[in-house]
Design a protein around this motif. Sequence first.
Motif, PDB file in Angstrom:
ATOM      1  N   SER A   1       9.467  -1.683 -16.492  1.00  0.00           N
ATOM      2  CA  SER A   1      10.684  -1.822 -15.698  1.00  0.00           C
ATOM      3  C   SER A   1      10.981  -0.544 -14.912  1.00  0.00           C
ATOM      4  O   SER A   1      11.218  -0.578 -13.711  1.00  0.00           O
ATOM      5  CB  SER A   1      11.859  -2.162 -16.613  1.00  0.00           C
ATOM      6  OG  SER A   1      13.081  -2.087 -15.939  1.00  0.00           O
ATOM      7  N   ALA A   2      10.954   0.581 -15.598  1.00  0.00           N
ATOM      8  CA  ALA A   2      11.292   1.844 -14.944  1.00  0.00           C
ATOM      9  C   ALA A   2      10.308   2.196 -13.840  1.00  0.00           C
ATOM     10  O   ALA A   2      10.680   2.798 -12.837  1.00  0.00           O
ATOM     11  CB  ALA A   2      11.338   2.969 -15.975  1.00  0.00           C
ATOM     12  N   SER A   3       9.054   1.820 -14.002  1.00  0.00           N
ATOM     13  CA  SER A   3       8.025   2.175 -13.021  1.00  0.00           C
ATOM     14  C   SER A   3       7.871   1.150 -11.909  1.00  0.00           C
ATOM     15  O   SER A   3       7.096   1.359 -10.975  1.00  0.00           O
ATOM     16  CB  SER A   3       6.679   2.364 -13.728  1.00  0.00           C
ATOM     17  OG  SER A   3       6.272   1.137 -14.334  1.00  0.00           O
ATOM     18  N   GLY A   4       8.591   0.040 -12.011  1.00  0.00           N
ATOM     19  CA  GLY A   4       8.506  -0.995 -10.998  1.00  0.00           C
ATOM     20  C   GLY A   4       7.265  -1.864 -11.112  1.00  0.00           C
ATOM     21  O   GLY A   4       6.877  -2.545 -10.164  1.00  0.00           O
ATOM     22  N   LEU A   5       6.644  -1.874 -12.292  1.00  0.00           N
ATOM     23  CA  LEU A   5       5.416  -2.636 -12.501  1.00  0.00           C
ATOM     24  C   LEU A   5       5.642  -4.016 -13.115  1.00  0.00           C
ATOM     25  O   LEU A   5       4.692  -4.655 -13.564  1.00  0.00           O
ATOM     26  CB  LEU A   5       4.451  -1.827 -13.380  1.00  0.00           C
ATOM     27  CG  LEU A   5       3.917  -0.546 -12.751  1.00  0.00           C
ATOM     28  CD1 LEU A   5       3.088   0.247 -13.758  1.00  0.00           C
ATOM     29  CD2 LEU A   5       3.090  -0.858 -11.509  1.00  0.00           C
TER      30      LEU A   5
ATOM     31  N   LEU B   1       0.693   2.819 -15.848  1.00  0.00           N
ATOM     32  CA  LEU B   1       1.721   3.767 -15.429  1.00  0.00           C
ATOM     33  C   LEU B   1       1.085   5.011 -14.814  1.00  0.00           C
ATOM     34  O   LEU B   1       1.575   5.543 -13.818  1.00  0.00           O
ATOM     35  CB  LEU B   1       2.595   4.136 -16.626  1.00  0.00           C
ATOM     36  CG  LEU B   1       3.791   5.030 -16.370  1.00  0.00           C
ATOM     37  CD1 LEU B   1       4.836   4.291 -15.545  1.00  0.00           C
ATOM     38  CD2 LEU B   1       4.384   5.486 -17.690  1.00  0.00           C
ATOM     39  N   GLU B   2      -0.020   5.481 -15.377  1.00  0.00           N
ATOM     40  CA  GLU B   2      -0.684   6.682 -14.879  1.00  0.00           C
ATOM     41  C   GLU B   2      -1.257   6.486 -13.477  1.00  0.00           C
ATOM     42  O   GLU B   2      -1.570   7.450 -12.803  1.00  0.00           O
ATOM     43  CB  GLU B   2      -1.759   7.138 -15.862  1.00  0.00           C
ATOM     44  CG  GLU B   2      -1.146   7.755 -17.107  1.00  0.00           C
ATOM     45  CD  GLU B   2      -2.153   8.120 -18.181  1.00  0.00           C
ATOM     46  OE1 GLU B   2      -3.289   7.580 -18.174  1.00  0.00           O
ATOM     47  OE2 GLU B   2      -1.799   8.952 -19.034  1.00  0.00           O
ATOM     48  N   GLN B   3      -1.390   5.235 -13.030  1.00  0.00           N
ATOM     49  CA  GLN B   3      -1.871   4.952 -11.679  1.00  0.00           C
ATOM     50  C   GLN B   3      -0.737   4.988 -10.654  1.00  0.00           C
ATOM     51  O   GLN B   3      -0.964   4.771  -9.471  1.00  0.00           O
ATOM     52  CB  GLN B   3      -2.565   3.585 -11.643  1.00  0.00           C
ATOM     53  CG  GLN B   3      -3.821   3.541 -12.474  1.00  0.00           C
ATOM     54  CD  GLN B   3      -4.449   2.166 -12.528  1.00  0.00           C
ATOM     55  OE1 GLN B   3      -3.845   1.167 -12.159  1.00  0.00           O
ATOM     56  NE2 GLN B   3      -5.682   2.117 -13.006  1.00  0.00           N
ATOM     57  N   THR B   4       0.473   5.248 -11.118  1.00  0.00           N
ATOM     58  CA  THR B   4       1.644   5.313 -10.243  1.00  0.00           C
ATOM     59  C   THR B   4       2.118   6.752 -10.126  1.00  0.00           C
ATOM     60  O   THR B   4       1.494   7.678 -10.657  1.00  0.00           O
ATOM     61  CB  THR B   4       2.806   4.451 -10.792  1.00  0.00           C
ATOM     62  OG1 THR B   4       3.354   5.088 -11.946  1.00  0.00           O
ATOM     63  CG2 THR B   4       2.352   3.038 -11.148  1.00  0.00           C
TER      64      THR B   4
ATOM     65  N   PRO C   1       7.332  12.404  -4.462  1.00  0.00           N
ATOM     66  CA  PRO C   1       8.392  11.531  -3.945  1.00  0.00           C
ATOM     67  C   PRO C   1       7.849  10.140  -3.629  1.00  0.00           C
ATOM     68  O   PRO C   1       6.716  10.018  -3.170  1.00  0.00           O
ATOM     69  CB  PRO C   1       8.842  12.229  -2.656  1.00  0.00           C
ATOM     70  CG  PRO C   1       8.279  13.591  -2.702  1.00  0.00           C
ATOM     71  CD  PRO C   1       7.094  13.566  -3.617  1.00  0.00           C
ATOM     72  N   PRO C   2       8.606   9.094  -3.926  1.00  0.00           N
ATOM     73  CA  PRO C   2       8.174   7.745  -3.576  1.00  0.00           C
ATOM     74  C   PRO C   2       7.939   7.639  -2.064  1.00  0.00           C
ATOM     75  O   PRO C   2       8.531   8.364  -1.271  1.00  0.00           O
ATOM     76  CB  PRO C   2       9.337   6.864  -4.010  1.00  0.00           C
ATOM     77  CG  PRO C   2      10.112   7.683  -4.983  1.00  0.00           C
ATOM     78  CD  PRO C   2       9.885   9.108  -4.598  1.00  0.00           C
TER      79      PRO C   2
END
Length: 163
Positions: A49-53, A83-86, A155-156
């Motif tokens: 959820s937090a990572s948008g996945l 997650l590590e790919q984000t 930054p996103p």
Amino acid sequence: MIGHGSDVHRFDVDAPCRLACLEWPDSPGLAGHSDGDVAAHSVCDALLSASGLGDLGSNFGTSRPEWANATGAELLRETLRRLEQTEWRIVNVSIQIIGKRPKIAPRRHEAESAMSGILHAPVRLSATTTDGLGFTGRGEGVAATSTALLYGIRPPTGTTDSR
């Protein structure tokens, strides 16, 4: 970024009990597509959820037969890999297990260590009961809620870093 996750499973006396990435031989197991580890599942949900996945269901749900019978530890490792790919990394995770059994306190530090080792981040665990209310209070199953705090390593896309 903060994410929240939750999971619920009923007891299954024919399954082994896996909770917080530990085996609990003196407790009935939890029914589920995978191993029913509500603690690990709720953490995966919070991280996704937090990572948008997405969420647990969209990543590992019943429509994904390759995850049938997976352990909570396997799901955590795969969630961490994704997650590590984000652009996000884990700061810490907090979990609350809700149920009458198994008794968490005697193995709380062991569970925290197991999950922290998998995620390479601090994991804190607490437990509570519902004073006899609801399905957990009747001893029909276990629930868990988790909160995960992530930080961005860059930054996103579409934003400017003002540092």
